[in-house]
Structure formats: C-alpha cells, structure tokens
Design an enzyme around this catalytic site. Structure first.
Site, short mmCIF file in Angstrom:
data_model
loop_
_atom_site.label_atom_id
_atom_site.label_comp_id
_atom_site.label_asym_id
_atom_site.label_seq_id
_atom_site.Cartn_x
_atom_site.Cartn_y
_atom_site.Cartn_z
N PHE A 132 40.17 50.18 42.73
CA PHE A 132 40.98 51.37 43.02
C PHE A 132 41.79 51.88 41.80
O PHE A 132 41.54 52.96 41.27
CB PHE A 132 41.89 51.03 44.21
N ILE A 191 35.92 37.88 34.53
CA ILE A 191 36.98 37.64 33.52
C ILE A 191 37.30 36.15 33.37
O ILE A 191 37.92 35.76 32.39
CB ILE A 191 38.30 38.42 33.82
N THR A 238 52.60 43.30 39.76
CA THR A 238 53.03 43.91 41.02
C THR A 238 54.50 43.59 41.32
O THR A 238 55.00 42.54 40.90
CB THR A 238 52.16 43.38 42.18
N ASP A 239 55.14 44.47 42.08
CA ASP A 239 56.53 44.18 42.49
C ASP A 239 56.59 43.00 43.46
O ASP A 239 57.66 42.45 43.72
CB ASP A 239 57.18 45.43 43.12
N GLU A 240 55.42 42.61 44.01
CA GLU A 240 55.42 41.51 44.98
C GLU A 240 55.82 40.18 44.35
O GLU A 240 56.15 39.23 45.06
CB GLU A 240 54.05 41.42 45.67
N TYR A 297 48.67 35.54 47.17
CA TYR A 297 48.39 36.64 46.23
C TYR A 297 49.53 36.80 45.23
O TYR A 297 49.33 36.76 44.01
CB TYR A 297 48.17 37.96 47.00
N LYS A 355 49.76 36.15 41.10
CA LYS A 355 50.14 37.21 40.15
C LYS A 355 51.35 36.78 39.32
O LYS A 355 51.44 37.05 38.12
CB LYS A 355 50.47 38.52 40.90
N ASN A 359 53.62 49.69 45.79
CA ASN A 359 52.35 50.00 46.46
C ASN A 359 51.78 51.34 46.02
O ASN A 359 52.48 52.36 46.08
CB ASN A 359 52.54 50.06 47.98
N ASN A 360 50.52 51.36 45.62
CA ASN A 360 49.83 52.59 45.22
C ASN A 360 49.03 53.16 46.38
O ASN A 360 48.64 52.43 47.29
CB ASN A 360 48.81 52.29 44.13
N HIS A 393 55.15 37.75 56.22
CA HIS A 393 55.17 39.19 55.91
C HIS A 393 56.45 39.62 55.18
O HIS A 393 57.55 39.54 55.74
CB HIS A 393 55.04 39.95 57.23
P1 NAD Z 1 41.08 46.35 43.81
O1 NAD Z 1 40.93 45.14 44.68
O2 NAD Z 1 40.79 47.70 44.38
O3 NAD Z 1 40.14 46.19 42.52
C1 NAD Z 1 40.00 44.99 41.83
C2 NAD Z 1 38.80 45.10 40.90
O4 NAD Z 1 38.72 43.89 40.14
C3 NAD Z 1 37.46 45.26 41.64
O5 NAD Z 1 36.68 46.25 41.02
C4 NAD Z 1 36.81 43.90 41.48
O6 NAD Z 1 35.38 43.95 41.47
C5 NAD Z 1 37.37 43.44 40.15
N1 NAD Z 1 37.37 41.98 40.01
C6 NAD Z 1 37.82 41.06 40.91
N2 NAD Z 1 37.62 39.81 40.44
C7 NAD Z 1 37.08 39.96 39.19
C8 NAD Z 1 36.65 39.04 38.20
N3 NAD Z 1 36.77 37.71 38.39
N4 NAD Z 1 36.12 39.51 37.04
C9 NAD Z 1 36.00 40.86 36.86
N5 NAD Z 1 36.37 41.77 37.76
C10 NAD Z 1 36.89 41.33 38.92
O7 NAD Z 1 42.56 46.25 43.24
P2 NAD Z 1 43.60 47.43 42.88
O8 NAD Z 1 44.34 47.81 44.10
O9 NAD Z 1 42.90 48.47 42.08
O10 NAD Z 1 44.62 46.64 41.95
C11 NAD Z 1 44.40 46.55 40.54
C12 NAD Z 1 45.51 45.73 39.92
O11 NAD Z 1 46.77 46.31 40.21
C13 NAD Z 1 45.58 44.30 40.46
O12 NAD Z 1 45.85 43.43 39.39
C14 NAD Z 1 46.73 44.33 41.45
O13 NAD Z 1 47.36 43.07 41.52
C15 NAD Z 1 47.64 45.37 40.81
N6 NAD Z 1 48.51 46.13 41.72
C16 NAD Z 1 47.99 46.77 42.80
C17 NAD Z 1 48.83 47.52 43.62
C18 NAD Z 1 48.29 48.29 44.80
O14 NAD Z 1 49.08 48.90 45.54
N7 NAD Z 1 46.97 48.35 45.02
C19 NAD Z 1 50.20 47.61 43.34
C20 NAD Z 1 50.70 46.93 42.22
C21 NAD Z 1 49.84 46.21 41.42
P1 TYD Z 2 48.82 46.51 52.35
O1 TYD Z 2 48.17 47.84 52.16
O2 TYD Z 2 47.94 45.33 52.68
O3 TYD Z 2 49.72 46.24 51.04
P2 TYD Z 2 50.79 45.05 50.73
O4 TYD Z 2 50.70 44.03 51.77
O5 TYD Z 2 50.30 44.54 49.41
O6 TYD Z 2 52.11 45.73 50.66
O7 TYD Z 2 49.88 46.63 53.51
C1 TYD Z 2 50.96 47.54 53.43
C2 TYD Z 2 51.87 47.30 54.62
O8 TYD Z 2 51.16 47.65 55.83
C3 TYD Z 2 52.26 45.84 54.80
O9 TYD Z 2 53.59 45.78 55.29
C4 TYD Z 2 51.31 45.31 55.87
C5 TYD Z 2 51.06 46.55 56.73
N1 TYD Z 2 49.72 46.63 57.37
C6 TYD Z 2 49.62 46.89 58.75
O10 TYD Z 2 50.63 47.05 59.45
N2 TYD Z 2 48.37 46.98 59.29
C7 TYD Z 2 47.22 46.81 58.56
O11 TYD Z 2 46.10 46.87 59.13
C8 TYD Z 2 47.35 46.55 57.14
C9 TYD Z 2 46.14 46.38 56.29
C10 TYD Z 2 48.62 46.49 56.60
#
Ligand code: NAD
Ligand code: TYD
Length: 339
Positions: A11, A60, A125-127, A153, A157, A182-183, A279
């Site tokens: 993503f 990786i 991540t902020d988590e 998770y 991180k 969260n994005n 949670h």
């Molecule tokens: P995602 O799960 O959508 O994508 C992860 C990508 O990494 C996938 O394309 C997957 O194939 C690849 N991948 C997984 N394991 C791999 C490996 N061993 N070698 C090579 N590639 C591998 O994740 P995302 O939501 O795009 O998040 C990207 C980064 O941002 C992550 O590090 C996540 O911790 C961080 N992040 C995400 C959010 C969010 O809200 N989604 C918020 C803050 C930080």
């Molecule tokens: P998520 O998108 O999994 O992100 P994160 O847990 O990394 O913040 O979830 C966002 C919030 O939504 C989290 O509080 C959990 C909640 N959630 C639901 O209530 N129902 C669902 O089916 C999912 C996937 C998440």
C-alpha cells in the site's frame, strides 16, 4: 540518485514510488518486494512503464540475495517499507513478523553499511509508543514518548527501530526513522479498516466493528505520508526520529458511519464483533518536530481525504475485487466466521 524502495508492491510503498517518480523524475527507483499476500504487481503496472523504474522480486531477509543486489546496484538511498503490517495476523502468527520486520531490517542495515549507502530510512509506526487513554485528549505521542508496545506487530517494529538507532550510534550509519499514524488512500489492502468498510459496504455486506467501536485512530491520507518521507530522506537530520500525523482523530464508529453515509448505505450493516486481543485504545501524533524542522504540512484533512479515497475505490473496483475474490476470501472466513 538511485533509491531502493522495499515493500513497494504494498500500500504505502507503491504510493511512495508514484510520488517519487512524479516529484523527482531525475531519480532512478528500484523496488524490492517478495510479493506476499499483501504485495500486488498490478498496483505497479503504470510505474513499470517508466524507464526510471525497475522491479526486483526477493526477500529482504535473504542475506546473500540482498548483498548481491546492493553490490550490483550501488544504491544512494534505501527506504524500507517492507514488513508484515497487519496487527490481527500478528496475533495469529507472530513468527513471520520477527523474520521480516526484525531480521529483514538488520539484513538491509548490514548491506547498507557494507556498500556505503548515504541514507537508510526506516518506515516505522506510531504503534511503537503503545496506546493513550480515551479520556486524556491532551496527551499525544512525541518522539520522546517511551516505546511501550502491545501487539507482536508493534513489538517487531519497535525492535527494528532500536536496531536502526544502534547502527547509527555504533557504526555511524546515516539513518532516519519516521513514525506515522494510520494511513488510508488508494491501493490499501481490504483487510484494513477503511478499505474493508468501503468494499463490504459497496457489496451490501456487514461491517465488523471490534468491541464498542470507541477506539480512536489518527488518520493520515497516504500522499501526505509520502511527502513527509520525501522531505526526511532529503533534508532530515541523521540519527533522528520524526513523527508524522495530521490531527485527524476519529473513533472507529465515526469512520464507519462517515463512509456508510457517503455511500448511502444503512447503519444496520454494522455488526459488533468480539474485540481484538490487547486492542490499543487511542493513537494520536504530535507532529510539531517535522512541521517546524522540515516545514511539512499535510494537504488533506479526514473529510477531503476520505472523499478522494471513496472515489478511488468506486473507480477501481477491479483492483479490489480481484483481491477479495482470491485467497483473501479464506482469510476473511477464518478471522471473522465465528467471531
Ligand atoms: P502492506 O502490508 O500493504 O505492504 C507490505 C509490502 O511488503 C508488501 O508488498 C509485501 O509483499 C512486502 N513484503 C513483506 N514481507 C517482505 C519481505 N520479507 N521481503 C520483501 N518484501 C516483503 O504494508 P503498508 O501498509 O504499505 O505498510 C508499509 C510500511 O509502513 C510498513 O513498514 C508498516 O509497518 C508501516 N506503516 C504502516 C501504516 C499503515 O497505516 N498502513 C502506518 C504506519 C506505518
Ligand atoms: P487496522 O486497519 O487493522 O489498523 P491498526 O490496528 O494498525 O490501527 O484497524 C484500525 C482500527 O479498526 C483498529 O482499532 C481495529 C479496528 N477494526 C475493526 O473494528 N474491525 C475490523 O474489521 C478491522 C480490520 C479493524
């Protein structure tokens, strides 16, 4: 400049590739991704037509492979997005989170050291800060907030972040770290809350809300995350951590109701299900450091960002339908069937 972007078929990494190709057409981008369930080459279809972009499939955490790639390519900058990223999956199977998020990161750090990378950036991540209470709106995460993780998770991180900082202190590797809230936005895998709501509501399916739906997340439109990382890798100070967030706190229930309303779907689709184990209650970012030091400002607030996102999902039905009709169907049954 040659930039390695790992996890670019996921993503945020994919959105960052498009951001870089648009804003820095002089740079060369290589994406390294092993295409797990979350990686999708379809997402990079347009990028693959650009002569300044190349895709390499690989893990990786595969040391010999990563080292030979670095030796051949001589990257200037490495931006590590590759990770197992879903909290619910980490509760089911923590081990792969250690392998990819920790071992994968240290492998990239070692290769960056060996081949003289000028900047290693870790997307975190902020988590890693754990959570905040619901009744203390005055509290927010700063870069000084202690690491205090809840899930497998976030623990993996946080471990990775500590290795990144150790490589700065011990080996002088020029590193930076960003910790984002969260994005949401285009190409978001439909196991995560916002794309799950949109895709299920469009199919008139129930929306699972964990617990009471009162948990709060601080939502950032993905393009704003990309612009922040771009500023950090070019102008950020080495050895520093930057928090990224735009003050867009919403309860999960508010998010669900906003999307249902925008799609003219009834609130009767909401189904309360058993809460997630451990949670986190609330996340909220204080972005003062990146705003004052690097002049970063988000372009979107939640209302404008969610409107653009819903439009994107309406106009890219095939992209997400291919996912929810594939292997993901079994995942949904397993995770939510008896919940
Ligand atoms: P995602 O799960 O959508 O994508 C992860 C990508 O990494 C996938 O394309 C997957 O194939 C690849 N991948 C997984 N394991 C791999 C490996 N061993 N070698 C090579 N590639 C591998 O994740 P995302 O939501 O795009 O998040 C990207 C980064 O941002 C992550 O590090 C996540 O911790 C961080 N992040 C995400 C959010 C969010 O809200 N989604 C918020 C803050 C930080
Ligand atoms: P998520 O998108 O999994 O992100 P994160 O847990 O990394 O913040 O979830 C966002 C919030 O939504 C989290 O509080 C959990 C909640 N959630 C639901 O209530 N129902 C669902 O089916 C999912 C996937 C998440």
């Amino acid at each position: 400049m040659k930039i390695l972007i790992t996890g670019g078929a996921g993503f945020i990494g994919a959105n960052f590739i498009y951001y870089e190709l648009e804003h820095h057409p002089e740079d060369q981008i290589v994406c390294l991704d092993n295409l797990t369930y979350a990686g999708n080459l379809e997402t990079l279809k347009e990028a693959l037509e650009n002569p300044n972009f190349r895709f390499v499939k690989g893990d990786i955490a595969d040391r010999p492979f990563v080292f030979s790639l670095f030796e051949k390519e001589k990257f200037d900058i490495v931006v590590n997005f590759a990770a197992e990223s879903h909290v619910d999956r980490s509760i089911e199977s923590p081990e792969i989170f250690v392998k990819t998020n920790v071992l994968g990161t240290t492998t990239l750090l070692d290769a960056s050291r060996e081949y003289g990378v000028k900047r290693y950036h870790q997307v975190s991540t902020d988590e890693v800060y754990g959570d905040l209470p619901l009744d203390r709106k005055d509290l927010m995460f700063t870069e000084e907030t202690p690491l205090h993780t809840s899930s497998p998770y976030s623990s993996a991180k946080a471990a990775a972040d500590l290795f990144v900082l150790a490589y700065y202190r011990t080996y002088n590797l020029p590193v930076t770290i960003s910790r984002c809230s969260n994005n949401y936005g285009p190409y978001h895998f439909p196991e995560k809350l916002i794309p799950l709501i949109i895709s299920r509501a469009l199919n008139d399916e129930t929306i699972p809300v964990y617990g009471t739906g009162e948990n709060v997340r601080d939502w950032l439109y993905v393009e704003d995350h990309c612009s922040a990382i771009d500023l950090i890798i070019r102008n950020g100070r080495v050895g520093e951590v930057y928090n990224i967030g735009g003050h867009n706190e919403r309860t999960n229930l508010e998010v669900v109701k906003t999307i249902l309303k925008a799609l003219s779907k009834p609130e009767s689709l909401i189904r309360y299900v058993t809460d997630r184990k451990g949670h986190d209650l609330r996340y909220a970012i204080d972005p003062t450091k990146i705003e004052t030091e690097l002049g970063w400002q988000p372009k979107y607030n939640f209302d404008t960002g969610i409107a653009v996102t819903i439009d994107w999902y309406l106009n890219h039905r095939e992209w997400w339908e291919n996912i929810i009709n594939g292997e993901y169907k079994n995942y949904y049954e397993k995770m939510y069937g008896n919940r």
